[in-house]
Enzyme design. Sequence first.
Site, mmCIF file in Angstrom:
data_model
loop_
_atom_site.group_PDB
_atom_site.id
_atom_site.type_symbol
_atom_site.label_atom_id
_atom_site.label_comp_id
_atom_site.label_asym_id
_atom_site.label_seq_id
_atom_site.Cartn_x
_atom_site.Cartn_y
_atom_site.Cartn_z
ATOM 1 C CG HIS A 137 -69.441 11.111 -19.634
ATOM 2 N ND1 HIS A 137 -68.618 10.978 -18.547
ATOM 3 C CD2 HIS A 137 -70.067 9.905 -19.766
ATOM 4 C CE1 HIS A 137 -68.723 9.747 -18.075
ATOM 5 N NE2 HIS A 137 -69.616 9.084 -18.773
ATOM 6 C CD GLU A 147 -70.054 0.619 -17.812
ATOM 7 O OE1 GLU A 147 -69.861 1.831 -18.048
ATOM 8 O OE2 GLU A 147 -70.714 0.213 -16.843
ATOM 9 C CD GLU A 158 -81.052 1.034 -16.368
ATOM 10 O OE1 GLU A 158 -81.051 0.074 -17.183
ATOM 11 O OE2 GLU A 158 -80.084 1.314 -15.644
ATOM 12 C CG ASN A 165 -71.640 -3.561 -12.579
ATOM 13 O OD1 ASN A 165 -71.680 -3.910 -13.757
ATOM 14 N ND2 ASN A 165 -71.501 -2.291 -12.214
ATOM 15 C CE LYS A 181 -77.282 2.866 -17.861
ATOM 16 N NZ LYS A 181 -75.908 3.233 -17.454
ATOM 17 C CD GLU A 203 -73.287 6.944 -12.274
ATOM 18 O OE1 GLU A 203 -74.311 6.257 -12.462
ATOM 19 O OE2 GLU A 203 -72.177 6.674 -12.776
ATOM 20 C CG ASP A 243 -73.899 6.020 -17.782
ATOM 21 O OD1 ASP A 243 -75.003 5.631 -17.385
ATOM 22 O OD2 ASP A 243 -72.832 5.781 -17.191
ATOM 23 C CD GLU A 271 -71.517 0.085 -9.803
ATOM 24 O OE1 GLU A 271 -71.336 -1.110 -9.499
ATOM 25 O OE2 GLU A 271 -71.376 0.529 -10.958
#
Lengths: 684, 684
Positions: free
Chosen positions: B507, B266, B361, B185, B334, B367, B339, B137
């Site tokens: 975002h 999520e 984190e 996940n 985080k 990403e 994010d 991922e």
Amino acid sequence: MRFIHSVLFLGFISMHLFAENGHQLWLRSGSGKSINVVCNKKSSTLNIAEEELKSGWKGQAGKNIYLIIKRDDLIKGDGFILSDNKIQANTDLGILYGVYELLRRQNVGDDIKFDVCNPAYEYRVLNHWDNLDGTIERGYAGNSIFWRDGEDAFVVKEEDKVLWQEYARANASIGINGTVLNNVNASPEMLTHNVLNRVKAIADILRPYGIKTYLSIKFSSPSMIGGLETSDPFDSKVNEWWNEKAKEIYQLIPDFGGFLVKANSEGQPGPQDYGRTHADGANMLADAVKPYGGVIMWRAFVYQTSEEDRAKQAYNEFMPLDGQFRDNVIIQVKNGPIDFQPREPFSPLFGAMKSSSIMPEIQITQEYLGQGIHLVFLAPMWEEFLKSDTYRKGKGSTIANCTDGSLITQKYTAIAGVSNIGLDANWCGHLFAQANWYAFGRLAWNNSLTSEQIANEWLIQTFKNTDQKSAIFNPDWELNFLKPIKQMMLDSREAAVNYMMPLGLHHIFAAEEHYGPGPWWAPKGIRKDWTPPYYHQADSVGIGFNRTATGSNGVCQYSENVSLLFSNTITCPEMYLLWFHHLSWTYKMKSGRTLWDELCYRYDSGVKQVRHFQTVWDKVQPYVDFQRFFHVQRKLREQSRNAQLWKDACLLYFQQYSHLPIPYDIERPVHELDVIIKEDLERH
Amino acid sequence: MRFIHSVLFLGFISMHLFAENGHQLWLRSGSGKSINVVCNKKSSTLNIAEEELKSGWKGQAGKNIYLIIKRDDLIKGDGFILSDNKIQANTDLGILYGVYELLRRQNVGDDIKFDVCNPAYEYRVLNHWDNLDGTIERGYAGNSIFWRDGEDAFVVKEEDKVLWQEYARANASIGINGTVLNNVNASPEMLTHNVLNRVKAIADILRPYGIKTYLSIKFSSPSMIGGLETSDPFDSKVNEWWNEKAKEIYQLIPDFGGFLVKANSEGQPGPQDYGRTHADGANMLADAVKPYGGVIMWRAFVYQTSEEDRAKQAYNEFMPLDGQFRDNVIIQVKNGPIDFQPREPFSPLFGAMKSSSIMPEIQITQEYLGQGIHLVFLAPMWEEFLKSDTYRKGKGSTIANCTDGSLITQKYTAIAGVSNIGLDANWCGHLFAQANWYAFGRLAWNNSLTSEQIANEWLIQTFKNTDQKSAIFNPDWELNFLKPIKQMMLDSREAAVNYMMPLGLHHIFAAEEHYGPGPWWAPKGIRKDWTPPYYHQADSVGIGFNRTATGSNGVCQYSENVSLLFSNTITCPEMYLLWFHHLSWTYKMKSGRTLWDELCYRYDSGVKQVRHFQTVWDKVQPYVDFQRFFHVQRKLREQSRNAQLWKDACLLYFQQYSHLPIPYDIERPVHELDVIIKEDLERH
């Protein structure tokens, strides 16, 4: 789709500008001023002249204007004498041209004083490359306005007539007096009954505007549709067939102009198929139309699959025939020896064939100049061409002088432009492509006009809102719109040369599309002179086509002065350098740079120029209606992307041979050569 | 495909540079110098230390180096004392870290003198988001190095072991001491027999390098694979199941690190599914691993479909639980409240939860920062984050101080980085992404290192050829390669912020891909806080998310000083302006420009920066082997295209709201908004 329709910039104007789709061309201005037109004759052409005066008059209200048909030795052909309150001409058409000139001067703001205006060329002809199915070869503005496919192909509709009339009016307003209705790669069906009936309908609409109708024919028509076994020009039945066909056409269209012929070229049939010469073929047709006053326009755009430099072939084939053509044959010669490239030196045939009528063929449709997408004003290219000095009769033997009868006597003087017109609402696809249609007409009438004059006229008529009461009218229009946009137009062709093929490079387009870059394109089995490597000749040593005595010796076809000029790298204009010379990558240019570096800077400057055009255009948003503003903005964005692709593709491709770095003050490529090539090959 | 493999620029170097595929990472240098290693103990870790010293030694030949395991109060955890001829440590691993430090200093050219080196964080952990089927991922460097699909999924091959060992060595060389082998996940299959056996095999390889193994678990595993009816943490059978599972794991891997858990986030299951709190869930697992010294890393990345500002939710959920967690639970937070955006202010949880162990984190895999394509050195982002002042205990309460135990006492100190490693030959997809792996390890060890120091170290070890006999060695390397490339790295993250989302925008990515621009993306029915318009809030008035007291009041979650700073548009750093404020398009920025103009200039400067990076890179071609040179050149070209797309898309999109012109000294857009949107929607 969300789109910035509603963008209205603060600090600018405070109301929306009316949207226009460009259909009105340069004929937008109306007026409320009254005028008394006095004329000693009536005719449909004179009616148009009167109507145009009445609807377009911008001078003193209530003034008397006299339209006088009266011969005067000062007036040649469809020329006229203009003065403050009078237009005098030999013909009705001359009067109409005088009216358009008078209105143009009023719009542009020029003085209207005594002036004798005669056309440079007797035949000022558009060549439509329209096919009977409605498609247009190298057309970027939709389908044909003359032809369509389907059940109603031959129905003459009211909207057809309206469009044809608008077309005729636009042409007449800039002096165009002839139109070839179909593609030089002609269908034999063109000469069949239904088609000819439609031609008659078109001719009837065009006639009052002084536009003569011509057709392209397929040389093998007698055998293809006439039931004959041959189309040999020495065969009496073939002669008879053409005579009968001419008679049939002239019965329908008594003022029919004649035929345009592409023969023995790129697979088209011709007299050489029967062992006859171009002269044999042309003369047969000339004899058929001669009784009716028709002419044959015979194209010199010929080249064979041979080892001979393609640039030399037209000259090689036609020079020996000089003097053998009937007097109603006109040899139609493309401006350059190859094929409508962004830049070519002039064809050596100009001024060389002294016993034939020679007409230049220039291309209005931008086959090799960005097609429907790039803003490229072609007048500078044509001006450069017309002012090129052939030295055939000493210094000053320009192409213009050699072809308009002023230096070399010709039975006929003529000029042809390959049309860029289609069914698009704005006629030409790109709004600014209208300027090329306009420029062709204006140069055909007056081949000494400057590009600046033409751009000025076109811009004022196309964009200036002359209604002083309108919110759009702006006192700073000249400074803020006209000046920068005119400069953009004048620079646009050189920009295209820079980002496509600078320094004399030519024909390095992608495959058959003639739009994007493809210097690598050379599939196996294809004839060499259809591939870019044939033209750029890049290798580890250098780049360019050697046409000097040590190469193909193409230079020998020019007059001695010109030949010497082009042969010597010192005197050869740098814009033609790689057309005539194969030079090392490190050859020192006049700038002091190496050839490789200079090539890099030229490509880069082309990209920068287009980006500058974008800025120039964006800045004039307050002066342009929304529809036309966004139309051009969008085109310029695409042009900008394409220019960057050209630069990256060509520099990365040639770098494989030069093994030299792109100068580091130049913006780096953002595309990958292998990806460009892969996508190119997938498309073709 | 023709590619410019053979380009060798004249005037530069005269021979080919050896090609490298990047697999050796920053561990390229060898040496021929001898060394005598003296050690008072034997172990597999110490064997590695000795071998590394012998193969990498660049100091005086024949020198004695003493490796001494001896407790010293100056030494914390796996720290060490370095001196000219001695490395002293409490543990074998400390010795190994000392050896890597010594060799690094030799390579970089730093002094080797008495120095106490202790790690900032006790747990320095990579999080692999690797799935059991081998996919990753948000992975951009090929498939997992740990997992694969197919019949041989659980076969431990020799090449697996070689790769795992190389991986372990690289991590150890920069101080990383833990790795979570699978995606947060998580699949419940992770805890099944075959998988755990493979985990054991991996752990066995990693162990000598001091890397502990961790697993992400699915909270509902008891019911999904354990045959239980619930996974409720208050159910005794569930507790029992986890206890047994822990026992099973620790029998296989006695030094197993523990579990990482993404719960109630999520769509992942969690204790809230059973009416329990995050603390209830975490504590159950903590109890299960406690007997073996394991820890639970419990992620605070949670947000619900609610009207509450997403940026506030983690704080709202976790603050009330402070003090309720077992001491072997670490809350993994985080860096920012949303994010992993190109730029976020720090999460308000840092320094706020004073009775829990909190670990940052950060995301190494890019990403939201150009993924496998953009060159973005992340150390400046992490440095900015670590140096952010929370003011939780007065001025100087930086994130670094709040999390490394120096200011707030924690049972455990830890930091996690989401890995960017895959099966690609160069491990990270983009060669320069290796620098981010490197930087994470170095910062986890020393959270006061500057980005400049890290870039310097990485570049020298990755690109400098220290073999003075080699043709590649160049005395001007520092000036011509190191200096410009280091600057490029240091500027690269700000460039990405500029061309993606400057001034606090966040975002506004295309759909779920998180790569290209998509500020328009808001399909019907999708939760609002997954759509860019939720974040940018652009309207006819202005742009930005109002998180002040008149808006979501997100600022109230920060300490008073910080809250005041962010609340006031005058004091709020402009880099966070639109994160906290909705401001009018004509709001006056510190530059004197309007907000709209400033936005335009930021986007444009981002594009210019990437173009500059291209030039910088092209210029260093003589200093880099061909394979790595062209690899990076190609990536930069694509980054440049993408930066231009970002600029055009965002400016054209926001212009629909601002109704203001893009300043005319900015290069114009070359893309069409409607086309970008259409292509975006077609892709998703």
